[in-house]
Design an enzyme around this catalytic site. Structure first.
Site, PDB file in Angstrom:
ATOM      1  N   GLU A 117      56.415   5.801  57.672  1.00 38.74           N
ATOM      2  CA  GLU A 117      56.280   7.094  56.909  1.00 38.74           C
ATOM      3  C   GLU A 117      57.031   7.134  55.605  1.00 38.74           C
ATOM      4  O   GLU A 117      58.228   6.489  55.548  1.00 38.74           O
ATOM      5  CB  GLU A 117      56.849   8.172  57.908  1.00 38.74           C
ATOM      6  CG  GLU A 117      55.730   8.255  59.102  1.00 38.74           C
ATOM      7  CD  GLU A 117      56.274   9.236  60.161  1.00 38.74           C
ATOM      8  OE1 GLU A 117      55.377   9.463  61.122  1.00 38.74           O
ATOM      9  OE2 GLU A 117      57.328   9.652  60.116  1.00 38.74           O
ATOM     10  N   CYS A 130      61.551   9.235  49.728  1.00 39.18           N
ATOM     11  CA  CYS A 130      62.469   8.277  50.622  1.00 39.18           C
ATOM     12  C   CYS A 130      61.482   7.070  50.968  1.00 39.18           C
ATOM     13  O   CYS A 130      60.273   7.308  51.627  1.00 39.18           O
ATOM     14  CB  CYS A 130      62.842   9.117  51.951  1.00 39.18           C
ATOM     15  SG  CYS A 130      63.731   8.197  52.935  1.00 39.18           S
ATOM     16  N   CYS A 137      64.409  -2.863  62.312  1.00 46.13           N
ATOM     17  CA  CYS A 137      65.532  -3.268  61.693  1.00 46.13           C
ATOM     18  C   CYS A 137      66.284  -4.241  62.373  1.00 46.13           C
ATOM     19  O   CYS A 137      66.075  -4.185  63.692  1.00 46.13           O
ATOM     20  CB  CYS A 137      66.525  -2.271  61.343  1.00 46.13           C
ATOM     21  SG  CYS A 137      67.781  -2.471  60.356  1.00 46.13           S
ATOM     22  N   CYS A 141      72.668  -0.372  64.705  1.00 47.34           N
ATOM     23  CA  CYS A 141      73.582   0.727  64.398  1.00 47.34           C
ATOM     24  C   CYS A 141      73.377   1.688  65.591  1.00 47.34           C
ATOM     25  O   CYS A 141      72.323   2.205  65.949  1.00 47.34           O
ATOM     26  CB  CYS A 141      73.599   1.521  63.185  1.00 47.34           C
ATOM     27  SG  CYS A 141      73.762   0.527  61.813  1.00 47.34           S
ATOM     28  N   CYS A 144      71.405   5.091  65.311  1.00 45.17           N
ATOM     29  CA  CYS A 144      70.271   5.338  64.561  1.00 45.17           C
ATOM     30  C   CYS A 144      69.018   4.756  65.469  1.00 45.17           C
ATOM     31  O   CYS A 144      69.293   3.640  66.143  1.00 45.17           O
ATOM     32  CB  CYS A 144      70.276   4.113  63.409  1.00 45.17           C
ATOM     33  SG  CYS A 144      68.760   3.996  62.530  1.00 45.17           S
ATOM     34  N   GLY A 201      64.810   0.479  57.840  1.00 43.76           N
ATOM     35  CA  GLY A 201      65.191  -0.895  57.476  1.00 43.76           C
ATOM     36  C   GLY A 201      66.399  -1.139  56.514  1.00 43.76           C
ATOM     37  O   GLY A 201      66.867  -0.106  55.864  1.00 43.76           O
ATOM     38  N   HIS A 257      80.497   5.728  57.625  1.00 51.47           N
ATOM     39  CA  HIS A 257      80.340   6.338  58.986  1.00 51.47           C
ATOM     40  C   HIS A 257      81.554   6.355  59.589  1.00 51.47           C
ATOM     41  O   HIS A 257      81.882   6.875  60.829  1.00 51.47           O
ATOM     42  CB  HIS A 257      79.222   6.035  59.738  1.00 51.47           C
ATOM     43  CG  HIS A 257      78.070   5.891  59.055  1.00 51.47           C
ATOM     44  ND1 HIS A 257      77.485   6.939  58.183  1.00 51.47           N
ATOM     45  CD2 HIS A 257      76.873   5.025  59.130  1.00 51.47           C
ATOM     46  CE1 HIS A 257      76.081   6.652  57.922  1.00 51.47           C
ATOM     47  NE2 HIS A 257      75.889   5.632  58.449  1.00 51.47           N
ATOM     48  N   CYS A 375      55.954  15.646  64.094  1.00 51.09           N
ATOM     49  CA  CYS A 375      55.469  14.293  64.030  1.00 51.09           C
ATOM     50  C   CYS A 375      54.831  13.779  65.320  1.00 51.09           C
ATOM     51  O   CYS A 375      53.938  12.728  65.209  1.00 51.09           O
ATOM     52  CB  CYS A 375      56.843  13.472  63.870  1.00 51.09           C
ATOM     53  SG  CYS A 375      57.720  13.493  62.529  1.00 51.09           S
TER      54      CYS A 375
HETATM   55  N1  SAH Z   1      69.512   0.618  56.665  1.00 52.43           N
HETATM   56  C1  SAH Z   1      70.057   1.361  55.549  1.00 52.43           C
HETATM   57  C2  SAH Z   1      69.194   2.347  54.811  1.00 52.43           C
HETATM   58  C3  SAH Z   1      68.472   3.192  55.712  1.00 52.43           C
HETATM   59  S1  SAH Z   1      69.145   4.339  56.795  1.00 52.43           S
HETATM   60  C4  SAH Z   1      71.316   1.804  55.989  1.00 52.43           C
HETATM   61  O1  SAH Z   1      71.648   1.877  57.229  1.00 52.43           O
HETATM   62  O2  SAH Z   1      72.112   2.359  55.065  1.00 52.43           O
HETATM   63  C5  SAH Z   1      69.632   5.674  55.664  1.00 52.43           C
HETATM   64  C6  SAH Z   1      70.875   6.425  56.197  1.00 52.43           C
HETATM   65  O3  SAH Z   1      70.708   7.267  57.340  1.00 52.43           O
HETATM   66  C7  SAH Z   1      72.083   5.595  56.673  1.00 52.43           C
HETATM   67  O4  SAH Z   1      73.228   6.175  56.031  1.00 52.43           O
HETATM   68  C8  SAH Z   1      72.156   5.711  57.824  1.00 52.43           C
HETATM   69  O5  SAH Z   1      72.983   5.229  58.524  1.00 52.43           O
HETATM   70  C9  SAH Z   1      71.786   7.078  58.413  1.00 52.43           C
HETATM   71  N2  SAH Z   1      71.265   7.445  59.753  1.00 52.43           N
HETATM   72  C10 SAH Z   1      70.872   6.408  60.635  1.00 52.43           C
HETATM   73  N3  SAH Z   1      70.419   7.315  62.011  1.00 52.43           N
HETATM   74  C11 SAH Z   1      70.745   8.357  61.713  1.00 52.43           C
HETATM   75  C12 SAH Z   1      70.626   9.566  62.651  1.00 52.43           C
HETATM   76  N4  SAH Z   1      70.253   9.699  63.888  1.00 52.43           N
HETATM   77  N5  SAH Z   1      71.107  10.994  61.831  1.00 52.43           N
HETATM   78  C13 SAH Z   1      71.746  11.067  60.962  1.00 52.43           C
HETATM   79  N6  SAH Z   1      71.726   9.955  59.741  1.00 52.43           N
HETATM   80  C14 SAH Z   1      71.204   8.623  60.393  1.00 52.43           C
HETATM   81 FE1  SF4 Z   2      71.688   0.649  60.832  1.00 48.20          FE
HETATM   82 FE2  SF4 Z   2      70.185   1.304  58.603  1.00 48.20          FE
HETATM   83 FE3  SF4 Z   2      69.271  -0.571  60.374  1.00 48.20          FE
HETATM   84 FE4  SF4 Z   2      69.477   2.210  61.152  1.00 48.20          FE
HETATM   85  S1  SF4 Z   2      68.132   1.199  59.430  1.00 48.20           S
HETATM   86  S2  SF4 Z   2      70.018   0.389  62.554  1.00 48.20           S
HETATM   87  S3  SF4 Z   2      71.369   2.676  60.172  1.00 48.20           S
HETATM   88  S4  SF4 Z   2      71.130  -0.728  59.010  1.00 48.20           S
END
Ligand code: SAH
Ligand code: SF4
Length: 403
Positions: A117, A130, A137, A141, A144, A201, A257, A375
């Protein structure tokens, strides 16, 4: 309220087109393709420039529309190449103007077609897209949703650029056919004025394709977005940060974070490999860093985890000397997750501390909630994308890294 704009007609199962696409190739790459099909060497530079302009400044999808290219050459190109866009599986528009597209990309190799998306968020005087870099990925994290999914595959440069082209097509953001051939196409005043690599990603784990795509996005004769309006977000792939600065030159966002390694190890496990100090050193040395080109630090607000005033003060201390702004992202919960979003007052207290230290840290009201809630109406294969996309929206709503 959800207002689906359009749903693409049921298409046959996507497969890689037999004809190669010219989208996402560098000028050299296009030149090599032209040479391969027998275009005279001395014509290649001129033909590449023409194609580039039609593809990116004008957004045409049909070689027949390339009016300053001879008829014979147009049909040669047509028989050898495609400029096909990704298939749009669904498109939704929120009552606040936020738009979301579910796009399908063909199978590559032994894989299956994949869906991602892409979200567009209009604001006064600008609009942010975006964009995703991978399906799934490799990182995990803990807050996430994407992190709970295995990497399916990297997106190609064509697929990354394709997300931008689809958005511009659907928004009517390319000059129309009445614009005279050869007329200057203004790069200002576009609906898609900003790009954030904050979709699914980790962009620095797909460096070559992301680089190729972003160089097209920022090319003055290509999609013409200033590098100051393109932000690459990384969870902290330290060795690739200098290369991102030197070879891509976009704005940088760091998913920080946490302010202590023990906690960041839990939230962003990549921290075990590249701890906070190394990450911040890489930021200090980011090529082109200045007060006019600050790094954005993303900080997801997790209730009773990382949201205390002491955390805010430590954040300020850690970032000392780095031209920075701070994105406070309200956490987006997803089914089965053990974290909660911090209370609004806690977020405001945190933000005040950071603000008083001289850092911008806007918290904005999330947008596009209505279509995100809908969604579930999209294809079930896109399940994993929903939380990912919500969080990306929130990241931007908290103020992304552009001016
Ligand atoms: N992988 C890269 C880019 C994509 S994530 C990264 O981690 O930076 C984009 C942003 O959304 C990152 O800062 C990520 O930590 C944050 N994010 C991921 N899951 C989230 C959630 N459930 N609520 C709020 N922000 C989140
Ligand atoms: Fe971590 Fe970004 Fe991958 Fe989510 S998309 S697992 S925040 S690196």
């Amino acid at each position: 309220m959800t207002a689906p704009l359009a749903t693409a007609p049921a298409a046959a199962r996507s497969t890689v087109s037999e004809k190669p696409s010219l989208i996402g190739l560098s000028r050299e790459g296009i030149g090599a393709e032209l040479e391969r099909i027998g275009v005279e060497r001395k014509q290649i530079r001129m033909r590449t420039a023409q194609l580039w302009n039609w593809m990116y400044a004008r957004g045409v999808t049909d070689f027949a529309d390339m009016l300053n290219v001879s008829k014979d050459m147009r049909s040669t190109l047509e028989s050898a190449f495609t400029l096909k866009r990704p298939e749009i599986v669904a498109e939704q528009v929120s009552e606040d103007g936020t738009r979301k597209w579910l796009m399908r990309f063909p199978a590559r190799g032994a894989g299956r077609p994949v869906e991602i998306e892409t979200v567009y968020i209009p604001e006064i005087g600008r609009g942010t897209l975006c964009v995703s870099s991978q399906v799934g990925c490799t990182l995990t994290c803990s807050f996430c949703h994407t992190g709970t999914q295995k990497l399916v595959r990297n997106l190609t440069a064509e697929e990354i650029v394709g997300q931008i082209l689809v958005a511009r097509d659907r928004l009517g953001d390319f000059p129309d056919a009445t614009t005279p051939v050869g007329a200057a196409v203004p790069s200002e005043g576009r609906l898609v004025s900003n790009i954030v690599m904050m979709g699914m990603g980790e962009p620095l784990y797909n460096f070559d394709n992301v680089k190729e795509a972003l160089l097209i996005a920022s090319d003055g004769e290509g999609l013409s977005l200033s590098k100051r309006r393109i932000t690459l977000s990384t969870s902290g792939v330290v060795p690739m940060i200098p290369r991102a600065g030197e070879e891509i030159g976009s704005m940088l966002a760091i998913s920080l974070h946490a302010v202590r390694d023990d906690l960041r190890d839990l939230l962003v496990p990549l921290n075990k490999k590249y701890p906070i100090k190394e990450l911040l050193d890489a930021c200090r040395n980011y090529p082109g860093l200045s007060n006019a080109r600050r790094i954005t630090f993303e900080y997801v607000m997790l209730k009773d985890v990382n949201d205390s005033p002491a955390d805010a003060r430590e954040l300020v201390r850690l970032l000392k000397g780095i031209p920075a702004k701070i994105n406070l992202i309200p956490f987006n919960p997803w089914p089965g997750v053990n974290y909660q979003c911090s209370d609004w007052e806690t977020i405001e207290t945190f933000s005040d501390i950071v603000n008083r230290a001289g850092y911008a840290s806007p918290i904005r009201t999330p947008r596009g909630r209505d279509i995100l809630a809908a969604c579930g109406q999209l294809k079930s294969e896109s399940e994993r994308m929903r939380a990912r996309e919500r969080l990306a929206l929130e990241a931007m709503m908290a103020g992304d890294a552009d001016e």
